[in-house]
Design a protein around this motif. Structure first.
Motif, PDB file in Angstrom:
ATOM      1  N   ALA A 214       0.863  -1.339  -0.069  1.00  0.00           N
ATOM      2  CA  ALA A 214      -0.066  -0.110  -0.028  1.00  0.00           C
ATOM      3  C   ALA A 214       0.794   1.285   0.072  1.00  0.00           C
ATOM      4  CB  ALA A 214      -1.043  -0.071   1.144  1.00  0.00           C
ATOM      5  N   LYS A 215       0.442   2.506  -0.710  1.00  0.00           N
ATOM      6  CA  LYS A 215       1.024   3.523  -0.574  1.00  0.00           C
ATOM      7  C   LYS A 215       0.749   4.391   0.551  1.00  0.00           C
ATOM      8  CE  LYS A 215       2.120   3.723  -5.542  1.00  0.00           C
ATOM      9  NZ  LYS A 215       1.071   3.060  -6.328  1.00  0.00           N
ATOM     10  N   SER A 216      -0.334   4.049   0.952  1.00  0.00           N
ATOM     11  CA  SER A 216      -0.999   4.957   2.318  1.00  0.00           C
ATOM     12  C   SER A 216      -1.448   4.033   3.121  1.00  0.00           C
ATOM     13  CB  SER A 216      -2.103   6.075   1.720  1.00  0.00           C
ATOM     14  OG  SER A 216      -3.258   5.504   1.882  1.00  0.00           O
ATOM     15  N   ARG A 232     -22.285  -0.445  13.506  1.00  0.00           N
ATOM     16  CA  ARG A 232     -22.606   0.649  12.399  1.00  0.00           C
ATOM     17  C   ARG A 232     -21.275   1.231  12.000  1.00  0.00           C
ATOM     18  NH1 ARG A 232     -26.860   1.835  15.926  1.00  0.00           N
ATOM     19  NH2 ARG A 232     -25.768   3.565  16.858  1.00  0.00           N
ATOM     20  N   MET A 233     -20.215   1.190  12.937  1.00  0.00           N
ATOM     21  CA  MET A 233     -19.117   1.754  12.165  1.00  0.00           C
ATOM     22  C   MET A 233     -18.185   0.916  11.300  1.00  0.00           C
ATOM     23  SD  MET A 233     -18.083   4.809  12.994  1.00  0.00           S
ATOM     24  CE  MET A 233     -16.114   5.038  12.901  1.00  0.00           C
ATOM     25  N   LEU A 234     -18.229  -0.458  11.679  1.00  0.00           N
ATOM     26  CA  LEU A 234     -17.699  -1.358  10.848  1.00  0.00           C
ATOM     27  C   LEU A 234     -18.466  -1.166   9.236  1.00  0.00           C
ATOM     28  CD1 LEU A 234     -16.212  -4.034  10.005  1.00  0.00           C
ATOM     29  CD2 LEU A 234     -17.843  -5.171  10.953  1.00  0.00           C
ATOM     30  N   LYS A 235     -19.621  -1.241   9.387  1.00  0.00           N
ATOM     31  CA  LYS A 235     -20.470  -1.238   8.283  1.00  0.00           C
ATOM     32  C   LYS A 235     -20.246   0.041   7.227  1.00  0.00           C
ATOM     33  CE  LYS A 235     -21.847  -4.890   8.858  1.00  0.00           C
ATOM     34  NZ  LYS A 235     -21.309  -6.088   7.898  1.00  0.00           N
ATOM     35  N   SER A 236     -19.947   0.967   8.008  1.00  0.00           N
ATOM     36  CA  SER A 236     -19.842   2.392   7.248  1.00  0.00           C
ATOM     37  C   SER A 236     -18.453   2.329   6.743  1.00  0.00           C
ATOM     38  CB  SER A 236     -20.150   3.746   8.146  1.00  0.00           C
ATOM     39  OG  SER A 236     -19.165   4.311   8.557  1.00  0.00           O
ATOM     40  N   MET A 237     -17.263   2.129   7.609  1.00  0.00           N
ATOM     41  CA  MET A 237     -16.051   2.075   7.159  1.00  0.00           C
ATOM     42  C   MET A 237     -15.900   1.010   5.848  1.00  0.00           C
ATOM     43  SD  MET A 237     -13.643   2.825  10.502  1.00  0.00           S
ATOM     44  CE  MET A 237     -13.029   4.436  10.185  1.00  0.00           C
ATOM     45  N   GLN A 238     -16.612  -0.099   6.034  1.00  0.00           N
ATOM     46  CA  GLN A 238     -16.625  -1.200   4.773  1.00  0.00           C
ATOM     47  C   GLN A 238     -17.031  -0.638   3.579  1.00  0.00           C
ATOM     48  OE1 GLN A 238     -18.245  -4.385   6.609  1.00  0.00           O
ATOM     49  NE2 GLN A 238     -16.610  -5.894   6.699  1.00  0.00           N
ATOM     50  N   SER A 239     -18.378   0.242   3.780  1.00  0.00           N
ATOM     51  CA  SER A 239     -18.919   0.817   2.504  1.00  0.00           C
ATOM     52  C   SER A 239     -18.126   2.176   2.032  1.00  0.00           C
ATOM     53  CB  SER A 239     -20.304   1.021   2.692  1.00  0.00           C
ATOM     54  OG  SER A 239     -20.632   1.987   3.577  1.00  0.00           O
ATOM     55  N   ASP A 240     -17.729   2.790   3.041  1.00  0.00           N
ATOM     56  CA  ASP A 240     -17.361   4.402   2.442  1.00  0.00           C
ATOM     57  C   ASP A 240     -15.673   4.357   2.480  1.00  0.00           C
ATOM     58  OD1 ASP A 240     -19.717   4.969   2.836  1.00  0.00           O
ATOM     59  OD2 ASP A 240     -19.496   6.117   4.811  1.00  0.00           O
ATOM     60  N   LEU A 241     -14.875   3.358   2.667  1.00  0.00           N
ATOM     61  CA  LEU A 241     -13.674   3.286   2.471  1.00  0.00           C
ATOM     62  C   LEU A 241     -13.018   2.563   1.227  1.00  0.00           C
ATOM     63  CD1 LEU A 241     -12.042   2.862   5.952  1.00  0.00           C
ATOM     64  CD2 LEU A 241     -11.934   4.775   4.544  1.00  0.00           C
ATOM     65  N   ALA A 242     -14.017   2.250   0.246  1.00  0.00           N
ATOM     66  CA  ALA A 242     -13.825   1.550  -0.864  1.00  0.00           C
ATOM     67  C   ALA A 242     -12.941   0.413  -1.073  1.00  0.00           C
ATOM     68  CB  ALA A 242     -13.354   2.948  -1.978  1.00  0.00           C
ATOM     69  N   PRO A 286      -2.386   8.770  -0.512  1.00  0.00           N
ATOM     70  CA  PRO A 286      -2.478   9.360   0.804  1.00  0.00           C
ATOM     71  C   PRO A 286      -3.208  10.316   1.106  1.00  0.00           C
ATOM     72  CG  PRO A 286      -0.157   8.864   0.118  1.00  0.00           C
ATOM     73  CD  PRO A 286      -1.186   8.931  -1.336  1.00  0.00           C
ATOM     74  N   ASP A 287      -3.415  11.655   0.586  1.00  0.00           N
ATOM     75  CA  ASP A 287      -4.151  12.554   0.822  1.00  0.00           C
ATOM     76  C   ASP A 287      -5.683  12.202   0.835  1.00  0.00           C
ATOM     77  OD1 ASP A 287      -1.678  14.203   1.499  1.00  0.00           O
ATOM     78  OD2 ASP A 287      -1.883  15.157  -0.886  1.00  0.00           O
ATOM     79  N   ALA A 288      -5.998  11.996  -0.224  1.00  0.00           N
ATOM     80  CA  ALA A 288      -7.471  11.423  -0.450  1.00  0.00           C
ATOM     81  C   ALA A 288      -7.992  10.535   0.536  1.00  0.00           C
ATOM     82  CB  ALA A 288      -7.891  11.068  -1.810  1.00  0.00           C
ATOM     83  N   ASP A 289      -7.046   9.661   0.879  1.00  0.00           N
ATOM     84  CA  ASP A 289      -7.589   8.306   1.743  1.00  0.00           C
ATOM     85  C   ASP A 289      -7.574   8.974   3.234  1.00  0.00           C
ATOM     86  OD1 ASP A 289      -7.290   6.641  -0.417  1.00  0.00           O
ATOM     87  OD2 ASP A 289      -5.363   6.027   0.146  1.00  0.00           O
ATOM     88  N   THR A 290      -6.629   9.684   3.493  1.00  0.00           N
ATOM     89  CA  THR A 290      -6.661  10.313   4.770  1.00  0.00           C
ATOM     90  C   THR A 290      -7.948  11.223   5.065  1.00  0.00           C
ATOM     91  OG1 THR A 290      -4.285  10.293   4.810  1.00  0.00           O
ATOM     92  CG2 THR A 290      -5.301  11.748   6.379  1.00  0.00           C
ATOM     93  N   ASP A 291      -8.275  12.021   3.948  1.00  0.00           N
ATOM     94  CA  ASP A 291      -9.333  12.999   4.224  1.00  0.00           C
ATOM     95  C   ASP A 291     -10.671  11.805   4.180  1.00  0.00           C
ATOM     96  OD1 ASP A 291      -7.818  14.857   3.768  1.00  0.00           O
ATOM     97  OD2 ASP A 291      -8.379  15.487   1.656  1.00  0.00           O
ATOM     98  N   ARG A 292     -10.687  10.926   3.415  1.00  0.00           N
ATOM     99  CA  ARG A 292     -11.851  10.262   3.759  1.00  0.00           C
ATOM    100  C   ARG A 292     -12.029   9.540   5.099  1.00  0.00           C
ATOM    101  NH1 ARG A 292     -11.951   6.325  -1.344  1.00  0.00           N
ATOM    102  NH2 ARG A 292     -10.335   5.496  -0.312  1.00  0.00           N
ATOM    103  N   PHE A 293     -11.091   9.148   5.363  1.00  0.00           N
ATOM    104  CA  PHE A 293     -10.786   8.208   6.862  1.00  0.00           C
ATOM    105  C   PHE A 293     -11.327   9.149   7.830  1.00  0.00           C
ATOM    106  CE2 PHE A 293      -8.478   6.442  10.230  1.00  0.00           C
ATOM    107  CZ  PHE A 293      -8.648   5.085  10.262  1.00  0.00           C
ATOM    108  N   GLU A 294     -10.687  10.349   7.740  1.00  0.00           N
ATOM    109  CA  GLU A 294     -11.082  11.359   8.974  1.00  0.00           C
ATOM    110  C   GLU A 294     -12.513  11.646   8.698  1.00  0.00           C
ATOM    111  OE1 GLU A 294      -6.403  12.652   9.626  1.00  0.00           O
ATOM    112  OE2 GLU A 294      -7.783  14.392   9.234  1.00  0.00           O
ATOM    113  N   ALA A 295     -13.011  11.968   7.492  1.00  0.00           N
ATOM    114  CA  ALA A 295     -14.502  12.271   7.462  1.00  0.00           C
ATOM    115  C   ALA A 295     -15.302  11.359   8.198  1.00  0.00           C
ATOM    116  CB  ALA A 295     -14.732  12.717   5.955  1.00  0.00           C
ATOM    117  N   ILE A 296     -15.150  10.004   8.134  1.00  0.00           N
ATOM    118  CA  ILE A 296     -15.916   9.030   8.761  1.00  0.00           C
ATOM    119  C   ILE A 296     -15.898   9.172  10.282  1.00  0.00           C
ATOM    120  CG2 ILE A 296     -16.311   6.747   8.945  1.00  0.00           C
ATOM    121  CD1 ILE A 296     -15.060   6.194   6.077  1.00  0.00           C
ATOM    122  N   LEU A 297     -14.855   9.297  10.602  1.00  0.00           N
ATOM    123  CA  LEU A 297     -14.607   9.435  12.196  1.00  0.00           C
ATOM    124  C   LEU A 297     -15.335  10.604  12.580  1.00  0.00           C
ATOM    125  CD1 LEU A 297     -10.754   8.210  12.502  1.00  0.00           C
ATOM    126  CD2 LEU A 297     -12.736   6.916  13.078  1.00  0.00           C
TER     127      LEU A 297
END
Ligand code: FAD
Ligand code: ZN
Length: 460
Positions: A214-216, A232-242, A286-297
């Motif tokens: 992985a690069k990020s 619920r967090m598991l489901k949302s991370m599975q679907s929103d983290l592509a 790295p940038d897009a992945d971090t944004d998406r990850f932090e947005a879910i949290l």
């Protein structure tokens, strides 16, 4: 007749046969410091040498126990004074890496972490990963079909093995070194040996499927107030983290506070929340992945599903989070369990278990954690008592699975420790077929005898 140990010494030169104090100075396993017992410990340097050893043992009706890194949790590699141990510690090479096809050929004695690091240097990920990575071997992880922390994304060892070479009890070498994901030419023989815990053959070489490194990577520890919120967090991370979610490790509050208590690890966040989740995603941007990850949290903090979160800013901060999940030394000694069950049944299982443990022994505590996305819970029960107490505790932990469609072994196997419970998770017809397979491949019952299943009654 010449003694088998002398014959083995004639066959395997250069200190390949170890005896006496050089065996008893070795601990029985990671979990059991008592001295190893065996007639001899033999260290073949090649598949052919192992084949010659097993042919000799077969001719002498000599039982054989194969050992890897001795981190297995069900006493599957334990030997007696009458056994010959086979150790593949002289077969540790990463033989080849095919960068075009993304496959590696590894000898079974190689230590998992060493292979992970060798492959990472070449840009590849070997996704099997578990707390015992620094000691467990490729052969041991194949033989136990190990799981670990990345199963929700990459599957268990079975999903990563494309081919293997194995030596049968009579010395026959079966080379099934397939390198493709697709090969439906008859029965897929490798599957017989994956998860067979050293009872059907000795794995010597493995073709492993690789993934790009992985690069990020994003990591977080968060706290939640309810099990529903954890799911619920598991489901949302599975679907929103592509599809990039790679680990989702849940720790019930009692586990977290016990490993971070007095004489434990330093607590990275307040130790009195009901649930903690250590989550990791691995991606390519790295940038897009971090944004998406932090947005879910952030969304989950706003909705109240999570109530606290830490994002490590360095590798050492990340390691300080993982150590709480992976290094459970502070809660030992304890009885360790490994069960699987549907996610929807987990919360009621834990409640049922707690009530039964309390009724059994007012001092008993069940510390629960696990890789819940793949239905897997681990439980430490403290305090430990004598053998009878262990049996009673087993009956409670496995008894609470009744009616929940669970399994008495999620990823650790059966070995000796769970043998008496196998029929809770496998039907009579399944066990009879297992016995037929054992009889076919090891008619003299010489390979790891007494593990997984008892030998079938002799056929008339
Ligand atoms: P050993 O313990 O030496 O042997 C295990 C079994 O495999 C025995 O039955 C042995 O006879 C057989 N065997 C060994 N080598 C061969 C071979 N070459 N051919 C045929 N049979 C063989 N397990 C998980 O699945 N997931 C986890 O997350 C996990 N975490 C762990 C964390 C810690 C801290 C520890 C100590 C253990 C953990 N385990 C976990 C259990 C253990 O690490 C795995 O079962 C591992 O696969 C065992 O590998 P090993 O080389 O140590 O095998
Ligand atoms: Zn585990």
């Amino acid at each position: 007749m010449t003694n088998i140990v002398d014959r083995l010494k004639e066959l395997v030169k250069d200190g390949g046969v170890v005896t006496g104090a050089d065996i008893s100075s070795r601990a029985t396993s990671y979990w059991d410091p008592s001295p190893t017992a065996a007639k001899a410990l033999v260290r073949p340097g090649s598949t052919q040498e192992l084949s010659d050893i097993l042919r000799l043992c077969h001719a002498h009706d000599q039982s054989v126990v194969v050992q890897g890194g001795l981190t297995g949790v069900v006493a599957g590699a334990v030997s007696s004074k009458d056994d010959v141990i086979i150790s593949l510690e002289r077969m540790q090479a990463l033989e080849s890496v095919d960068e075009m096809d993304g496959v590696a050929v590894v000898q079974a004695g190689a230590v998992l972490q060493v292979v992970q690091e060798q492959l990472a240097e070449r840009g590849f990920l070997l996704p099997l990963d578990l707390g015992a990575r620094g000691s467990c071997t490729i052969g041991g992880t194949v033989a136990t079909n190990a799981g670990g922390i990345n199963v929700l994304r990459y599957g268990m060892m079975r999903n990563l093995v494309l081919g293997l070479e194995v030596v049968l009890a009579d010395g026959t070498i079966i080379s099934s070194m397939n390198r493709m994901l697709k090969n439906n030419a008859g029965y897929d023989l490798k599957q017989l040996f994956i998860g067979s815990e050293g009872t059907l053959g000795i794995v010597t070489r493995v073709v492993i499927r690789l993934f790009p490194l992985a690069k990020s990577r994003q990591t977080a520890l968060f706290a939640a107030t309810s099990f529903d919120a954890v799911v619920r967090m598991l489901k949302s991370m599975q679907s929103d983290l592509a599809g990039t979610l790679s680990a989702y490790e849940v720790m019930w509050g009692e586990y977290f506070s016990a490993v971070t208590g007095d004489a434990g690890h330093s607590a990275p966040m307040a130790p009195d929340y009901p649930y903690y989740v250590l989550v990791e995603a691995q991606g390519a941007d790295p940038d897009a992945d971090t944004d998406r990850f932090e947005a879910i949290l952030e969304r989950a903090l706003e909705s109240g599903d999570i109530i606290d979160a830490i994002l490590p800013k360095s590798e050492s901060e990340r390691a300080a989070l993982w150590v709480v999940r992976e290094d459970f030394e502070p809660v030992l000694p304890a009885y360790l369990y490994d069960v699987s069950l549907p996610i929807r049944a987990m919360s009621s299982y834990v409640e049922r278990l707690r009530a039964k443990l309390a009724a059994w022994n007012a001092a008993a505590v069940g510390l629960v954690f696990g890789h819940i996305a793949d239905g897997n819970l681990h439980i430490f029960v403290r305090p430990c008592g004598d053998g009878a107490a262990h049996d009673e505790c087993d009956a409670i932990v496995y008894g609470c699975l009744a009616g929940l469609s669970g399994s008495i072994s999620a990823e650790h196997g059966i070995g000796i420790e769970k043998k008496a419970w196998l029929s809770e998770s496998r039907s009579g017809a399944e066990i009879a077929l297992m016995r037929s397979m054992k009889r076919l491949l090891d008619p003299k019952n010489l390979l790891n005898p007494g593990k997984v299943i008892d030998p079938a009654p002799p056929s008339r």
